[in-house]
Design an enzyme around this catalytic site. Structure first.
Site, PDB file in Angstrom:
ATOM      1  N   SER A 167      11.497 -81.784  80.846  1.00 26.35           N
ATOM      2  CA  SER A 167      12.673 -81.392  81.612  1.00 26.35           C
ATOM      3  C   SER A 167      13.819 -82.402  81.430  1.00 26.35           C
ATOM      4  O   SER A 167      14.169 -82.735  80.299  1.00 26.35           O
ATOM      5  CB  SER A 167      12.279 -81.239  83.083  1.00 26.35           C
ATOM      6  OG  SER A 167      13.272 -80.568  83.807  1.00 26.35           O
ATOM      7  N   ASP A 371       8.651 -70.486  80.983  1.00 30.33           N
ATOM      8  CA  ASP A 371       9.648 -71.317  81.649  1.00 30.33           C
ATOM      9  C   ASP A 371      10.971 -70.571  81.719  1.00 30.33           C
ATOM     10  O   ASP A 371      11.392 -69.945  80.745  1.00 30.33           O
ATOM     11  CB  ASP A 371       9.826 -72.620  80.861  1.00 30.33           C
ATOM     12  CG  ASP A 371      10.714 -73.623  81.579  1.00 30.33           C
ATOM     13  OD1 ASP A 371      11.049 -73.398  82.756  1.00 30.33           O
ATOM     14  OD2 ASP A 371      11.065 -74.636  80.954  1.00 30.33           O
ATOM     15  N   HIS A 431       7.135 -74.392  82.803  1.00 30.66           N
ATOM     16  CA  HIS A 431       7.920 -75.617  82.600  1.00 30.66           C
ATOM     17  C   HIS A 431       7.024 -76.833  82.408  1.00 30.66           C
ATOM     18  O   HIS A 431       7.339 -77.709  81.603  1.00 30.66           O
ATOM     19  CB  HIS A 431       8.822 -75.816  83.820  1.00 30.66           C
ATOM     20  CG  HIS A 431       9.893 -76.834  83.643  1.00 30.66           C
ATOM     21  ND1 HIS A 431      10.921 -76.700  82.731  1.00 30.66           N
ATOM     22  CD2 HIS A 431      10.114 -78.024  84.271  1.00 30.66           C
ATOM     23  CE1 HIS A 431      11.731 -77.756  82.807  1.00 30.66           C
ATOM     24  NE2 HIS A 431      11.262 -78.561  83.733  1.00 30.66           N
TER      25      HIS A 431
END
Length: 452
Positions: A167, A371, A431
């Protein structure tokens, strides 16, 4: 699945031999490290800014740690704790229930978890003006820590060193990686820097936002009207970014998320198939918070600091570590980390990835199929704009199917690799790729570090 290689019978004994982790009375757990060697400490990276790190030595029964790479893991947010979430929820030796993790990366690498930027996790600041406000400060702080680490742990100076990330951690990994490369070239830091891995990374935020609508529409999570509404706000984000109005872009990004939540019935931004009903009350209350940055922080940092993990870190782990200041709690400053990075948040770093590739640094991009916040379509969009001269040859390659283990016939991922650029499409993952597809994530790490 055969977890213990037949050629390494010593591990069978170690799996049965419990070691105390010093987590308090009755907290003995099964441990599969040869020595369970861990070290941790603080580094003062600037005045009033203190960064916490935690190292686990690799525990492969067939190899000494010196024969395996060192992997540093950087969490997202910004404000997400590597020593907490990355360690206990994704790749560390124990899960949040203090049970051994079958897909722990420790079997193939030593692991260095760092709580960054300062104020994240167990890292802390003494004054409010000590928080990092941009990527340059984040990278500068990390280089102070890495210099201190490698100077104090010379046994790792020649071991291949990789930065893996997730991320917003990917954005930080790119910036840190470039500055580390320069420091190694200038011989101010002695280490064997081998590459960066950018997982579901916030490299080009606007490309993610622009692809949210088409991605959700293709997955039957938006209708025509919803797609039009999401596309309208996404274009406003693009206009703000193109005008260099990054704070405004962050505000509009918050609006875009709210438009999606209303049209897609509260879709989970981290895994579109895993609607998070337990937090629905908290999510619905975000709209009424007075500041959009506070709302964003609550949505994107709070999920990395759930109550059970917070209790673990502020309870037995804090007691084990013994060096955490008495007046400080794990995660207490994380929302301030996020808010101080507001202007930096929507800035792209595609140019930094280009510089890494030009310098010959190995760059791996990997992304979870499910994601949304950093969807694969958005990742592919910025990758197509790279100025790296070898990109056309990379693009022309056919991808290769991957299977999580030798006995599985189910496709777990696809990969494409040319020279020092690789891209992994991880199927069935959101994610947090290692949390969703632990076996495939471990296999990917071994491939990146040239162990498979």
């Amino acid at each position: 699945m055969e977890l213990v290689p037949r050629s390494c019978p010593g591990l069978r004994w170690l799996l049965l031999f419990p070691l105390l982790l010093g987590l308090g009375t009755g907290a003995a757990v099964g441990w599969w490290a040869e020595e369970g060697k861990e070290v941790w400490d603080y580094v003062t990276v600037r005045e009033d800014a203190h960064m916490f790190w935690w190292l686990y030595y690799a525990t492969n029964p067939c190899k000494n740690f010196s024969e395996l790479p060192l992997v540093m893991w950087l969490q997202g947010g910004p404000g997400g704790s590597s020593t907490g979430f990355g360690n206990f929820e994704e790749i560390g030796p124990l899960d949040s229930g203090l049970k051994p993790r079958k897909t722990a990366w420790l079997q193939a690498a030593s692991l260095l978890f760092v709580d960054n930027p300062v104020g994240t996790g167990f890292s802390y600041v003494n004054t409010t003006d000590a928080y990092a406000k941009d990527l340059a400060t984040v990278a500068s702080d990390m280089l102070v820590l890495l210099k201190t680490f490698f100077d104090g742990h010379k046994e790792f100076q020649t071991i291949p060193f990789y930065i893996f990330s997730e991320s917003y951690g990917g954005k930080m990994a790119a910036g840190i990686g470039l500055e580390l490369y320069k420091a190694v070239q200038q011989r101010t830091i002695k280490c064997n820097f081998a590459g960066v891995a950018l997982g579901d990374s916030w490299i080009s935020p606007v490309d993610s936002v622009l692809s949210w609508g088409p991605y959700l529409y293709s997955m039957s999570l938006l209708d025509d009207t919803g797609l039009a509404e999401v596309s309208t706000i996404a274009e406003k984000v693009l206009a703000a970014v193109n005008s260099g109005l990054y704070k405004e872009a962050t505000r509009l990004w918050n609006e875009a998320e709210m438009v999606i939540e209303k049209n897609a019935d509260g879709v989970n931004f981290y895994n579109i198939l895993a609607k998070s009903t337990p937090n629905s009350a908290m999510e619905s209350s975000l709209e009424f918070m007075p500041n959009h940055v506070v709302r964003l922080s609550q949505r994107h940092v709070r999920h990395l600091h759930q109550d059970t993990l917070s209790q673990l870190m502020n309870g037995p782990i804090r007691k084990k570590l013994k060096i955490i200041p008495k007046d400080f709690s794990w995660g207490a400053q994380s929302s301030f980390v996020f808010m101080n990075m507001e202007e930096d948040f929507m800035k792209p770093v595609v140019n930094i990835v280009d510089e890494l590739l030009e310098a010959g640094i190995n760059v791996t991009v990997y992304n979870g199929q499910l994601d949304l916040i950093v969807d694969t379509m958005g990742q592919e969009a910025w990758l197509r704009r790279l100025k790296w001269p070898e990109l056309p040859k990379f693009t022309q390659l056919r991808w290769k199917a991957l299977y999580s283990n030798s006995t599985s016939s189910e496709t777990s991922a696809f990969v494409k690799s040319y020279k020092n650029l690789s891209f992994f499409w991880i199927l069935g993952a959101g994610h947090m790729v290692p949390a969703d597809r632990g076996e495939m994530a471990l296999k990917m790490m071994k491939m990146v570090t040239q162990q498979q």
